[in-house]
Write a protein that holds these residues in place. Structure first.
Motif, PDB file in Angstrom:
ATOM      1  N   ALA A 188      -6.700   0.384 -12.344  1.00 16.96           N
ATOM      2  CA  ALA A 188      -6.343   0.627 -10.857  1.00 16.96           C
ATOM      3  C   ALA A 188      -5.593   1.695 -10.476  1.00 16.96           C
ATOM      4  O   ALA A 188      -5.459   2.259  -9.240  1.00 16.96           O
ATOM      5  CB  ALA A 188      -5.376  -0.610 -10.648  1.00 16.96           C
ATOM      6  N   ARG A 189      -5.270   2.620 -11.423  1.00 20.47           N
ATOM      7  CA  ARG A 189      -4.688   3.815 -11.180  1.00 20.47           C
ATOM      8  C   ARG A 189      -5.446   4.402 -10.208  1.00 20.47           C
ATOM      9  O   ARG A 189      -6.677   4.688 -10.358  1.00 20.47           O
ATOM     10  CB  ARG A 189      -4.373   4.802 -12.447  1.00 20.47           C
ATOM     11  CG  ARG A 189      -3.138   4.350 -13.014  1.00 20.47           C
ATOM     12  CD  ARG A 189      -2.814   5.439 -14.269  1.00 20.47           C
ATOM     13  NE  ARG A 189      -1.913   4.753 -14.905  1.00 20.47           N
ATOM     14  CZ  ARG A 189      -1.934   3.970 -16.187  1.00 20.47           C
ATOM     15  NH1 ARG A 189      -3.015   4.174 -16.782  1.00 20.47           N
ATOM     16  NH2 ARG A 189      -1.022   3.730 -16.761  1.00 20.47           N
ATOM     17  N   GLY A 190      -4.867   5.391  -9.322  1.00 17.41           N
ATOM     18  CA  GLY A 190      -5.699   6.170  -8.451  1.00 17.41           C
ATOM     19  C   GLY A 190      -5.817   5.641  -7.004  1.00 17.41           C
ATOM     20  O   GLY A 190      -6.573   6.281  -6.196  1.00 17.41           O
ATOM     21  N   VAL A 191      -5.586   4.398  -6.961  1.00 18.09           N
ATOM     22  CA  VAL A 191      -5.789   3.699  -5.470  1.00 18.09           C
ATOM     23  C   VAL A 191      -5.201   4.610  -4.491  1.00 18.09           C
ATOM     24  O   VAL A 191      -3.990   5.009  -4.940  1.00 18.09           O
ATOM     25  CB  VAL A 191      -5.232   2.308  -5.654  1.00 18.09           C
ATOM     26  CG1 VAL A 191      -5.267   1.488  -4.218  1.00 18.09           C
ATOM     27  CG2 VAL A 191      -6.113   1.468  -6.475  1.00 18.09           C
ATOM     28  N   GLU A 192      -5.499   4.802  -3.318  1.00 18.66           N
ATOM     29  CA  GLU A 192      -5.062   5.653  -2.474  1.00 18.66           C
ATOM     30  C   GLU A 192      -4.073   4.881  -1.465  1.00 18.66           C
ATOM     31  O   GLU A 192      -4.421   3.915  -1.100  1.00 18.66           O
ATOM     32  CB  GLU A 192      -6.023   6.296  -1.558  1.00 18.66           C
ATOM     33  CG  GLU A 192      -7.159   7.334  -2.190  1.00 18.66           C
ATOM     34  CD  GLU A 192      -6.256   8.499  -2.823  1.00 18.66           C
ATOM     35  OE1 GLU A 192      -5.433   8.892  -1.914  1.00 18.66           O
ATOM     36  OE2 GLU A 192      -6.585   8.812  -4.000  1.00 18.66           O
ATOM     37  N   PRO A 193      -3.073   5.533  -1.120  1.00 24.04           N
ATOM     38  CA  PRO A 193      -2.106   4.709   0.072  1.00 24.04           C
ATOM     39  C   PRO A 193      -2.960   4.860   1.425  1.00 24.04           C
ATOM     40  O   PRO A 193      -3.903   5.188   1.569  1.00 24.04           O
ATOM     41  CB  PRO A 193      -0.955   5.915   0.154  1.00 24.04           C
ATOM     42  CG  PRO A 193      -1.622   7.244  -0.139  1.00 24.04           C
ATOM     43  CD  PRO A 193      -2.564   6.958  -1.282  1.00 24.04           C
ATOM     44  N   VAL A 194      -2.450   4.052   2.038  1.00 25.42           N
ATOM     45  CA  VAL A 194      -2.937   3.915   3.474  1.00 25.42           C
ATOM     46  C   VAL A 194      -1.621   3.613   4.221  1.00 25.42           C
ATOM     47  O   VAL A 194      -0.660   3.357   3.833  1.00 25.42           O
ATOM     48  CB  VAL A 194      -3.893   2.455   3.602  1.00 25.42           C
ATOM     49  CG1 VAL A 194      -4.863   2.630   2.913  1.00 25.42           C
ATOM     50  CG2 VAL A 194      -3.046   1.198   3.260  1.00 25.42           C
ATOM     51  N   ARG A 237       2.706   2.505   0.625  1.00 15.26           N
ATOM     52  CA  ARG A 237       2.760   3.673  -0.536  1.00 15.26           C
ATOM     53  C   ARG A 237       2.270   3.036  -1.737  1.00 15.26           C
ATOM     54  O   ARG A 237       2.698   1.962  -1.948  1.00 15.26           O
ATOM     55  CB  ARG A 237       4.247   4.118  -0.513  1.00 15.26           C
ATOM     56  CG  ARG A 237       3.960   5.391  -1.538  1.00 15.26           C
ATOM     57  CD  ARG A 237       5.620   6.028  -1.255  1.00 15.26           C
ATOM     58  NE  ARG A 237       6.510   5.553  -2.369  1.00 15.26           N
ATOM     59  CZ  ARG A 237       7.729   5.084  -2.424  1.00 15.26           C
ATOM     60  NH1 ARG A 237       8.152   5.299  -1.108  1.00 15.26           N
ATOM     61  NH2 ARG A 237       8.572   4.580  -3.109  1.00 15.26           N
ATOM     62  N   VAL A 238       1.376   3.866  -2.384  1.00 13.50           N
ATOM     63  CA  VAL A 238       0.670   3.373  -3.794  1.00 13.50           C
ATOM     64  C   VAL A 238       1.234   4.396  -4.747  1.00 13.50           C
ATOM     65  O   VAL A 238       1.115   5.460  -4.589  1.00 13.50           O
ATOM     66  CB  VAL A 238      -0.795   3.316  -3.689  1.00 13.50           C
ATOM     67  CG1 VAL A 238      -1.034   2.875  -4.952  1.00 13.50           C
ATOM     68  CG2 VAL A 238      -1.306   2.411  -2.625  1.00 13.50           C
ATOM     69  N   GLU A 239       2.029   4.007  -5.687  1.00 14.69           N
ATOM     70  CA  GLU A 239       2.219   4.619  -6.741  1.00 14.69           C
ATOM     71  C   GLU A 239       1.562   4.330  -8.112  1.00 14.69           C
ATOM     72  O   GLU A 239       1.604   2.904  -8.518  1.00 14.69           O
ATOM     73  CB  GLU A 239       3.962   4.611  -7.045  1.00 14.69           C
ATOM     74  CG  GLU A 239       4.420   5.115  -5.990  1.00 14.69           C
ATOM     75  CD  GLU A 239       6.122   5.302  -6.429  1.00 14.69           C
ATOM     76  OE1 GLU A 239       6.462   5.312  -7.459  1.00 14.69           O
ATOM     77  OE2 GLU A 239       7.018   5.756  -5.535  1.00 14.69           O
ATOM     78  N   SER A 240       0.964   5.078  -8.717  1.00 11.00           N
ATOM     79  CA  SER A 240       0.471   5.057  -9.857  1.00 11.00           C
ATOM     80  C   SER A 240       1.151   5.344 -11.128  1.00 11.00           C
ATOM     81  O   SER A 240       1.709   6.211 -11.307  1.00 11.00           O
ATOM     82  CB  SER A 240      -0.904   5.727 -10.355  1.00 11.00           C
ATOM     83  OG  SER A 240      -1.811   5.702  -9.225  1.00 11.00           O
ATOM     84  N   ALA A 241       1.584   4.201 -11.830  1.00  7.62           N
ATOM     85  CA  ALA A 241       2.519   4.231 -13.072  1.00  7.62           C
ATOM     86  C   ALA A 241       2.086   5.066 -14.187  1.00  7.62           C
ATOM     87  O   ALA A 241       0.795   4.702 -14.565  1.00  7.62           O
ATOM     88  CB  ALA A 241       2.777   2.791 -13.714  1.00  7.62           C
ATOM     89  N   PRO A 242       2.504   6.125 -14.457  1.00  6.12           N
ATOM     90  CA  PRO A 242       2.217   6.936 -15.880  1.00  6.12           C
ATOM     91  C   PRO A 242       1.981   6.116 -17.021  1.00  6.12           C
ATOM     92  O   PRO A 242       1.253   6.429 -17.815  1.00  6.12           O
ATOM     93  CB  PRO A 242       3.202   7.939 -15.680  1.00  6.12           C
ATOM     94  CG  PRO A 242       4.371   7.448 -15.148  1.00  6.12           C
ATOM     95  CD  PRO A 242       3.904   6.392 -14.201  1.00  6.12           C
ATOM     96  N   GLY A 243       2.784   5.119 -17.236  1.00  3.71           N
ATOM     97  CA  GLY A 243       2.831   4.130 -18.222  1.00  3.71           C
ATOM     98  C   GLY A 243       2.917   2.611 -17.845  1.00  3.71           C
ATOM     99  O   GLY A 243       1.747   2.152 -17.284  1.00  3.71           O
TER     100      GLY A 243
END
Length: 134
Positions: free
Chosen positions: A61-67, A71-77
């Motif tokens: 799901a990483r890379g889901v854009e915010p709207v 706010r969307v944060e992609s966890a690096p791990g």
């Protein structure tokens, strides 16, 4: 703690999406986007005040854009580790973490955050409701 800041709502996307057996595993990114869109439309059901919503995504799901409104944060791990870091960095304001993960709930309550189960963002229960399945 600054009680004038809006409530920071941190949503564990993987856990909330995984709480309903609706085929999310076939399209994890799409499931996270649907959750994001519901949060943007509904906010935090049962919470009349201002809230800043952060959706934490991981893995596929990483890379889901915010709207607007989410706010969307992609966890690096690990998504759980990222959520704990967010909670630790925002100790000066009220925080609510939405997850059913027992270990994550323990980690964030140790840092002073409130917790609520996945039903909270599905409109099935208010903040701070019940145990790990709430």
């Amino acid at each position: 703690m600054d009680h004038t800041s809006p409530l920071l709502v941190i949503v564990d996307a993987a856990n909330v999406v995984g709480s309903v057996p609706d085929g999310w595993w076939r399209d994890r990114r799409g499931a996270a986007e649907r959750l994001r869109d519901r949060l943007a439309a509904d906010g935090l059901p049962g919470h009349p005040g201002a809230a800043e919503i952060v959706l934490v995504v991981e893995g596929a799901a990483r890379g889901v854009e915010p709207v607007p409104g989410v706010r969307v944060e992609s966890a690096p791990g690990s998504g759980d580790d990222h959520i704990v870091d967010l909670v630790a960095r925002t100790a000066d304001r009220p925080r609510l973490v939405v997850t059913a993960d027992r270990e994550l709930r323990r980690r964030v309550t140790d840092l002073g955050a409130e917790v609520a189960g996945p039903r909270t963002v599905r409109g099935e229960g208010g903040p701070g409701r019940g145990g790990a399945g709430a």
